[in-house]
Design an enzyme around this catalytic site. Structure first.
Site, PDB file in Angstrom:
ATOM      1  CE  LYS A  36     115.998  97.311  60.657  1.00  0.00           C
ATOM      2  NZ  LYS A  36     114.920  97.968  61.395  1.00  0.00           N
ATOM      3  CD  GLN A  80     113.261  96.952  64.474  1.00  0.00           C
ATOM      4  OE1 GLN A  80     114.230  97.515  63.995  1.00  0.00           O
ATOM      5  NE2 GLN A  80     112.320  96.410  63.723  1.00  0.00           N
ATOM      6  CG  ASP A 103     113.966 104.096  61.466  1.00  0.00           C
ATOM      7  OD1 ASP A 103     114.016 103.324  60.488  1.00  0.00           O
ATOM      8  OD2 ASP A 103     113.932 103.713  62.648  1.00  0.00           O
TER       9      ASP A 103
HETATM   10  N1  GUN Z   1     109.800  98.051  62.443  1.00  0.00           N
HETATM   11  C1  GUN Z   1     109.402  97.646  61.218  1.00  0.00           C
HETATM   12  N2  GUN Z   1     109.981  98.380  60.244  1.00  0.00           N
HETATM   13  C2  GUN Z   1     110.774  99.290  60.878  1.00  0.00           C
HETATM   14  C3  GUN Z   1     111.623 100.321  60.409  1.00  0.00           C
HETATM   15  O1  GUN Z   1     111.776 100.584  59.204  1.00  0.00           O
HETATM   16  N3  GUN Z   1     112.264 101.036  61.380  1.00  0.00           N
HETATM   17  C4  GUN Z   1     112.106 100.783  62.700  1.00  0.00           C
HETATM   18  N4  GUN Z   1     112.772 101.551  63.564  1.00  0.00           N
HETATM   19  N5  GUN Z   1     111.316  99.825  63.167  1.00  0.00           N
HETATM   20  C5  GUN Z   1     110.660  99.080  62.253  1.00  0.00           C
END
Ligand code: GUN
Length: 288
Positions: A36, A80, A103
Site C-alpha cells: 500500500k 491494518q 477503509d
Molecule cells: N486486512 C485485509 N483487508 C484489509 C483492508 O481492506 N483494510 C484493512 N485495514 N485491513 C485489511
C-alpha cells in the site's frame, strides 16, 4: 484506475497523504502494508507508516489514532487488520475520524453506505474493487442478476452484498452454516467468494458463464519454508466454466489498492474544500 487517480491529482494540485498503522508482526500484513505504501508513493502520494509492537494497549493505539486525526497534513488513515486479539477492530475503526476513514469501516461510513445516503460514504476498498471488476465483465447493468456472496465479514462479505443490492441484484449470502452451499452457488450469475478457505469453490459449483470474483488470499506452505498463494476458488476447474474469473494473486488485490488510492484522493479533495469553506466562513459539517 490508479493512473486515473494520478491524473486527477496532477490536475487538482492536491497531494494526498495516507497514514498506515500496523500493530504486531503478522508477516502477511507487513507485505500488504508495504504494498500500500509503495503504491501510494509510486503515484505521488505522501505516505506515513506507523509500526507498533503486538503488545500495544488499546489506549496507546487510541493515542496514535488521535494524533493522526488531529494532523491536518494526513488525509487518510488505515489500521491494518487483523489486529492482535486483545484489540477490537470495530472499536479501533470508530476512533478514526470518519472523513479520514479511507477503509470505510467507521460506523458512520457503514451506515451511510448501507442506506445509500446522499452524504457520500467511504466504501470499503475490496468490495468497491470487486464491483469495478464485475462491471468490467458484465457492463453497467446488473439489475435482476442472481449474486451469491460466500462469506459475511465486515471487510468484504457484508459490504459486498450491500453494493450488489444497490445494483438491483438478487443477493444471497452464504457462510459456514449455509446448507446446500454448492446448489446455492450454482444459481449465481455473479459469485463473489471471500471465505478464507483455499479451493473451497469447485468447478462444478459454478453456473456456466458466471462471473467469479475470488477474494481469498491463502498462504499455503511450500518447500524450504517458502509459501504460495491460493484463492478460495479452484481456479483450474473454474476457468473452464466461468465467463470471467479473477486470478490469485493479481486479481482483486491490485484493485483493492487502487480503490484505497481513490478513497485517499477523495479524502484529500474534501479536506481542501472544507478548508477553503472555513476561510469564507461556512460552518464545517459535524459528526456529533
Ligand atoms: N486486512 C485485509 N483487508 C484489509 C483492508 O481492506 N483494510 C484493512 N485495514 N485491513 C485489511
Amino acid at each position: 484506475m490508479t493512473a486515473e487517480v494520478a491524473r486527477q491529482m496532477r490536475e487538482s494540485g492536491v497531494v494526498p497523504k495516507l497514514a498506515v498503522v500496523l500493530v504486531g508482526e503478522d508477516a502477511a500484513s507487513a507485505v500488504y502494508v508495504a504494498n500500500k505504501a509503495r503504491q501510494a508513493e509510486r503515484i505521488g502520494f505522501a505516505s506515513l507508516q506507523v509500526r507498533l509492537p503486538a503488545r500495544t494497549s488499546s489506549a496507546e493505539l487510541s493515542a496514535v489514532i488521535q494524533r493522526l486525526n488531529n494532523d491536518a497534513s494526513v488525509h487518510g488513515i488505515l489500521v491494518q487488520l487483523p489486529l492482535p486479539p486483545h484489540l477490537s477492530a470495530e472499536a479501533v475503526a470508530c476512533e478514526i475520524a470518519p472523513e479520514k476513514d479511507v477503509d470505510g469501516f467507521h460506523e458512520v461510513n457503514v451506515g451511510r453506505m448501507t442506506i445509500r445516503s446522499s452524504r457520500s460514504a467511504f466504501v470499503p476498498c475490496t468490495p468497491l474493487g470487486c464491483m469495478h471488476l464485475i462491471h468490467r465483465a458484465i457492463g453497467q447493468e446488473l439489475k435482476g442478476l442472481n449474486a451469491v456472496v460466500v462469506g459475511k465479514s465486515n471487510i468484504v462479505g457484508r459490504p459486498m452484498a450491500t453494493l450488489l443490492m444497490h445494483a438491483e441484484c438478487t443477493v444471497s449470502v452464504a457462510h459456514i452454516h449455509t446448507r446446500n452451499i454448492e446448489q446455492l452457488c450454482r444459481t449465481a450469475d455473479i459469485l463473489v467468494v471471500a471465505a478464507g478457505s483455499p479451493g473451497l469453490v469447485r468447478g462444478h459449483w459454478i453456473k456456466p458463464g458466471a462471473v467469479v470474483i475470488d477474494v481469498g488470499i491463502n498462504r499455503l506452505a511450500g518447500e524450504a519454508g517458502a509459501y504460495r498463494l491460493a484463492g478460495d476458488v479452484a481456479y483450474d476447474e473454474a476457468v473452464e466454466v466461468a465467463s470471467f474469473i479473477t486470478p490469485v494473486p493479481g486479481g482483486v488485490g491490485p484493485m483493492t489498492i487502487a480503490m484505497l488510492m481513490k478513497n485517499t484522493y477523495v479524502a484529500a479533495l474534501r479536506a481542501k474544500r472544507a478548508d477553503s469553506q472555513r476561510h469564507v466562513g461556512v460552518q464545517p459539517r459535524s459528526y456529533g
